[in-house]
Write a protein that holds these residues in place. Structure first.
Motif, PDB file in Angstrom:
ATOM      1  N   GLY A 181       0.755  -1.053  -0.206  1.00 12.62           N
ATOM      2  CA  GLY A 181      -0.655  -0.050  -0.221  1.00 12.62           C
ATOM      3  C   GLY A 181       0.933   1.317  -0.045  1.00 12.62           C
ATOM      4  N   THR A 182       2.507   0.485   0.312  1.00 13.44           N
ATOM      5  CA  THR A 182       3.165   2.555   0.398  1.00 13.44           C
ATOM      6  C   THR A 182       2.721   2.809  -0.946  1.00 13.44           C
ATOM      7  N   MET A 183       3.915   4.020  -1.599  1.00 11.32           N
ATOM      8  CA  MET A 183       3.101   4.897  -2.371  1.00 11.32           C
ATOM      9  C   MET A 183       5.366   5.265  -2.794  1.00 11.32           C
ATOM     10  N   GLU A 184       5.672   4.506  -4.196  1.00 10.54           N
ATOM     11  CA  GLU A 184       7.460   4.594  -4.244  1.00 10.54           C
ATOM     12  C   GLU A 184       7.147   5.849  -5.241  1.00 10.54           C
ATOM     13  N   SER A 185       8.061   6.583  -5.231  1.00 14.45           N
ATOM     14  CA  SER A 185       7.840   8.309  -6.639  1.00 14.45           C
ATOM     15  C   SER A 185       8.666   7.180  -7.136  1.00 14.45           C
ATOM     16  N   LEU A 186       8.625   7.728  -8.493  1.00 20.15           N
ATOM     17  CA  LEU A 186       8.792   7.145  -9.907  1.00 20.15           C
ATOM     18  C   LEU A 186      10.049   8.458 -10.541  1.00 20.15           C
ATOM     19  N   GLY A 187       9.239   9.747  -9.969  1.00 16.07           N
ATOM     20  CA  GLY A 187       9.886  10.712 -10.671  1.00 16.07           C
ATOM     21  C   GLY A 187       8.767  11.816 -11.021  1.00 16.07           C
ATOM     22  N   ARG A 188       9.689  13.506 -11.477  1.00 14.38           N
ATOM     23  CA  ARG A 188       8.468  14.094 -11.385  1.00 14.38           C
ATOM     24  C   ARG A 188       8.422  14.554 -13.146  1.00 14.38           C
ATOM     25  N   ASP A 189       7.733  14.734 -14.031  1.00 11.99           N
ATOM     26  CA  ASP A 189       7.171  15.660 -14.983  1.00 11.99           C
ATOM     27  C   ASP A 189       8.204  14.660 -16.742  1.00 11.99           C
ATOM     28  N   ILE A 190       8.372  13.357 -16.240  1.00  8.72           N
ATOM     29  CA  ILE A 190       9.612  12.175 -16.831  1.00  8.72           C
ATOM     30  C   ILE A 190       7.972  12.092 -18.098  1.00  8.72           C
ATOM     31  N   PRO A 191       8.454  11.308 -18.931  1.00  5.66           N
ATOM     32  CA  PRO A 191       7.036  11.087 -19.924  1.00  5.66           C
ATOM     33  C   PRO A 191       6.990  10.005 -19.958  1.00  5.66           C
ATOM     34  N   SER A 192       5.826  10.018 -19.767  1.00  8.87           N
ATOM     35  CA  SER A 192       4.399   9.282 -18.996  1.00  8.87           C
ATOM     36  C   SER A 192       4.550   7.554 -19.666  1.00  8.87           C
ATOM     37  N   LYS A 193       5.156   7.727 -20.937  1.00  7.16           N
ATOM     38  CA  LYS A 193       5.582   6.821 -21.366  1.00  7.16           C
ATOM     39  C   LYS A 193       6.607   5.648 -20.555  1.00  7.16           C
ATOM     40  N   VAL A 194       7.679   6.410 -19.837  1.00  8.64           N
ATOM     41  CA  VAL A 194       8.844   6.305 -19.130  1.00  8.64           C
ATOM     42  C   VAL A 194       7.689   5.636 -18.044  1.00  8.64           C
ATOM     43  N   ALA A 195       7.309   6.550 -17.154  1.00  7.41           N
ATOM     44  CA  ALA A 195       6.602   5.606 -16.380  1.00  7.41           C
ATOM     45  C   ALA A 195       5.662   4.542 -16.594  1.00  7.41           C
ATOM     46  N   GLU A 196       5.089   4.398 -17.208  1.00  9.41           N
ATOM     47  CA  GLU A 196       4.345   3.138 -17.388  1.00  9.41           C
ATOM     48  C   GLU A 196       5.211   1.912 -17.455  1.00  9.41           C
ATOM     49  N   ASP A 197       6.000   2.658 -18.115  1.00 10.77           N
ATOM     50  CA  ASP A 197       6.758   1.043 -18.957  1.00 10.77           C
ATOM     51  C   ASP A 197       7.346   0.732 -17.645  1.00 10.77           C
ATOM     52  N   ALA A 198       8.652   1.874 -16.256  1.00  7.01           N
ATOM     53  CA  ALA A 198       8.766   1.310 -15.202  1.00  7.01           C
ATOM     54  C   ALA A 198       7.673   0.773 -14.151  1.00  7.01           C
ATOM     55  N   ALA A 199       6.141   0.982 -14.423  1.00  2.00           N
ATOM     56  CA  ALA A 199       5.371   0.402 -13.987  1.00  2.00           C
ATOM     57  C   ALA A 199       5.169  -1.042 -13.859  1.00  2.00           C
ATOM     58  N   MET A 200       5.169  -1.602 -15.088  1.00  2.00           N
ATOM     59  CA  MET A 200       5.346  -2.432 -16.142  1.00  2.00           C
ATOM     60  C   MET A 200       6.413  -3.624 -15.511  1.00  2.00           C
ATOM     61  N   ALA A 201       7.412  -2.834 -15.186  1.00  2.00           N
ATOM     62  CA  ALA A 201       8.701  -3.774 -15.018  1.00  2.00           C
ATOM     63  C   ALA A 201       8.116  -3.775 -13.739  1.00  2.00           C
ATOM     64  N   LEU A 202       7.985  -3.158 -13.213  1.00  2.00           N
ATOM     65  CA  LEU A 202       8.038  -3.352 -11.730  1.00  2.00           C
ATOM     66  C   LEU A 202       6.588  -4.676 -11.503  1.00  2.00           C
ATOM     67  N   ASN A 203       5.781  -4.647 -11.857  1.00  2.00           N
ATOM     68  CA  ASN A 203       4.561  -5.736 -12.015  1.00  2.00           C
ATOM     69  C   ASN A 203       5.428  -6.940 -11.675  1.00  2.00           C
ATOM     70  N   ILE A 204       6.342  -7.164 -12.732  1.00  2.00           N
ATOM     71  CA  ILE A 204       6.517  -8.029 -13.389  1.00  2.00           C
ATOM     72  C   ILE A 204       7.602  -8.779 -12.542  1.00  2.00           C
ATOM     73  N   ALA A 205       8.266  -8.161 -11.704  1.00  2.00           N
ATOM     74  CA  ALA A 205       9.102  -8.981 -10.725  1.00  2.00           C
ATOM     75  C   ALA A 205       8.496  -8.886  -9.195  1.00  2.00           C
ATOM     76  N   LEU A 206       7.891  -7.911  -9.607  1.00  2.00           N
ATOM     77  CA  LEU A 206       6.872  -8.401  -7.931  1.00  2.00           C
ATOM     78  C   LEU A 206       6.032  -9.019  -7.777  1.00  2.00           C
ATOM     79  N   ASN A 207       5.124  -9.873  -8.698  1.00  2.00           N
ATOM     80  CA  ASN A 207       4.980 -10.578  -9.284  1.00  2.00           C
ATOM     81  C   ASN A 207       5.537 -11.998  -9.634  1.00  2.00           C
ATOM     82  N   ASN A 208       7.286 -11.789  -9.695  1.00  2.00           N
ATOM     83  CA  ASN A 208       7.499 -13.186 -10.400  1.00  2.00           C
ATOM     84  C   ASN A 208       6.925 -13.699 -11.347  1.00  2.00           C
TER      85      ASN A 208
END
Length: 412
Positions: A31-58
């Motif tokens: 439930g905690t919120m981890e910062s991915l950055g400010r004013d970065i391209p939305s595609k970069v943020a989406e790619d990072a989130a998808m990568a985290l989904n894969i890593a955290l879901n193993n």
């Protein structure tokens, strides 16, 4: 400003400030919120989130899974197959055949397959010729001496199959040796000792003790019973799918018809002022965040907590002060006391075994063939202590039929 959900990745949150700046956050599993950055391209943020989904879901990406599978097929050697193939073949060739020929009981075969599932989890992709005695010994030493006595013969049997099929030239399990079980140190409960502990115990523990003794269920199953899910007030039954057997092909699934004493204990739990969906519950004196996170409900009783609280009140009661601490019976031993009392009350061993979840195949094959849902076997818990000549019981010397003695020696 509330975070805005992202359609492509639910865990990606975007907060837009009044000045137009965008802050990207990833919502972690806790439930905690981890910062991915400010004013970065939305595609970069989406790619990072998808990568985290894969890593955290193993989970691996589809491309990686396909690539690995292709690599496995290219490297497949029919003379040195992976352990997954050897274990599957052994199940069919040896175990299923032994069952069909009546050489081993269904219970024995399912117990062996349960252990083989553990081997599969550990060694599925390792080639059979790469398994060493060292690997087997490392697994065996994590087991209790009683469990080692079951694993060592099974490992010898499994790798004997590998030798006879030509997958190996030697049996790495031949040199394994099971540890000698230590003589039992704990004494059994006596009814007078049980009653003395019960008298000293808090109400929630009294109920847990009575439910354990009259139902003959294990600690791990008792703490999982829920009012709405498992108890039928109209029919006065408790439904239990025994956890110890859940990985078996036919798990033990029973409906316990409650006699008056068990029913009264259940009613007391239902009317408890501590509101909790679990039958066995208590309000702890202290609760920290780690405890809260580990439990499905704040007042849920963890199995280890139940054991520790019983030990605490057992010693406070003085019921077994004549015994050394390591010799004093534990919560688990209440099941053994219940089995003894049912036997002394004249109940047939088949009745007691069915209630304890160990009825014969003919009476426990309660799964319907085809595609219908499994139905529980109806059993009854109707022990009445007043019908027993308690004063005639020699609690140290009394013998039970072998089938019941086996139930008592089994760990909960």
């Amino acid at each position: 400003m509330k975070p805005r959900k992202n359609k492509l990745c639910a865990n990606l949150k975007v907060i837009t400030r009044p000045n137009g700046s965008k802050y990207y956050y990833y919502k972690m599993p806790d439930g905690t919120m981890e910062s991915l950055g400010r004013d970065i391209p939305s595609k970069v943020a989406e790619d990072a989130a998808m990568a985290l989904n894969i890593a955290l879901n193993n989970q691996e990406s589809l491309i990686n899974r396909i690539s690995k599978r292709a690599e496995e097929l290219r490297n497949y050697n029919p003379q040195n197959p992976p352990m997954s193939q050897v274990i599957d073949e052994f199940k069919v060739t040896n175990l299923d055949a032994a069952l069909e020929q009546g050489k081993q009981s269904k219970e024995t075969i399912e117990s062996k397959k349960y252990k083989l599932d553990e081997y599969m989890a550990n060694w599925a992709k390792i080639r059979v010729q790469e398994i060493r005695t060292f690997d087997l010994a490392n697994l065996v030493k994590t087991k209790t001496p009683h469990a080692q006595a079951k694993h060592v013969p099974l490992l010898r049997e499994l790798f004997r199959y590998a030798v006879t099929t030509g997958y190996r030239d030697d049996n790495p399990a031949n040199e394994l040796k099971a540890a000698t079980p230590e003589p039992r140190q704990r004494e059994r409960h006596t009814l007078s000792g049980y009653m003395k502990v019960r008298e000293a115990a808090p109400d929630w523990l009294k109920r847990a003790m009575d439910i354990a003794m009259y139902s003959l269920q294990r600690r791990g199953d008792l703490v999982e019973i829920q009012f709405l899910k498992d108890i039928n007030l109209q029919e006065r039954t408790i439904r239990i799918l025994q956890r110890k057997t859940q990985r078996y092909k036919h798990p033990v699934f029973i409906d316990i018809a409650m006699g008056d004493i068990l029913w009264n204990s259940v009613q007391d739990a239902i009317s408890s002022k501590t509101h909790c969906p679990y039958l066995i519950h208590c309000r702890p004196l202290r609760m920290d965040k780690r405890d809260m996170a580990a439990k499905p409900h704040p007042f849920y009783v963890m199995p280890d907590y139940l054991t520790k609280q019983f030990r605490k009140w057992r010693d406070k009661s003085g019921a077994y002060d004549h015994l050394a601490p390591k010799e004093r019976p534990m919560f688990h031993d209440i099941r053994a006391l219940g089995i003894m009392l049912y036997h002394k009350a004249g109940y047939p061993k088949e009745y007691i075994m069915a209630l304890a979840g160990h009825a014969k195949e003919s009476t426990t094959d309660h799964y319907i063939e085809g595609h219908e849902k499994p139905k529980p076997l109806r059993v009854a818990a109707e022990l009445d202590i007043s019908s027993i000549a308690i004063e005639d019981i020699d609690w140290r010397q009394n013998k039970l039929p072998p089938e019941l003695a086996k139930l008592i020696d089994e760990e909960g």
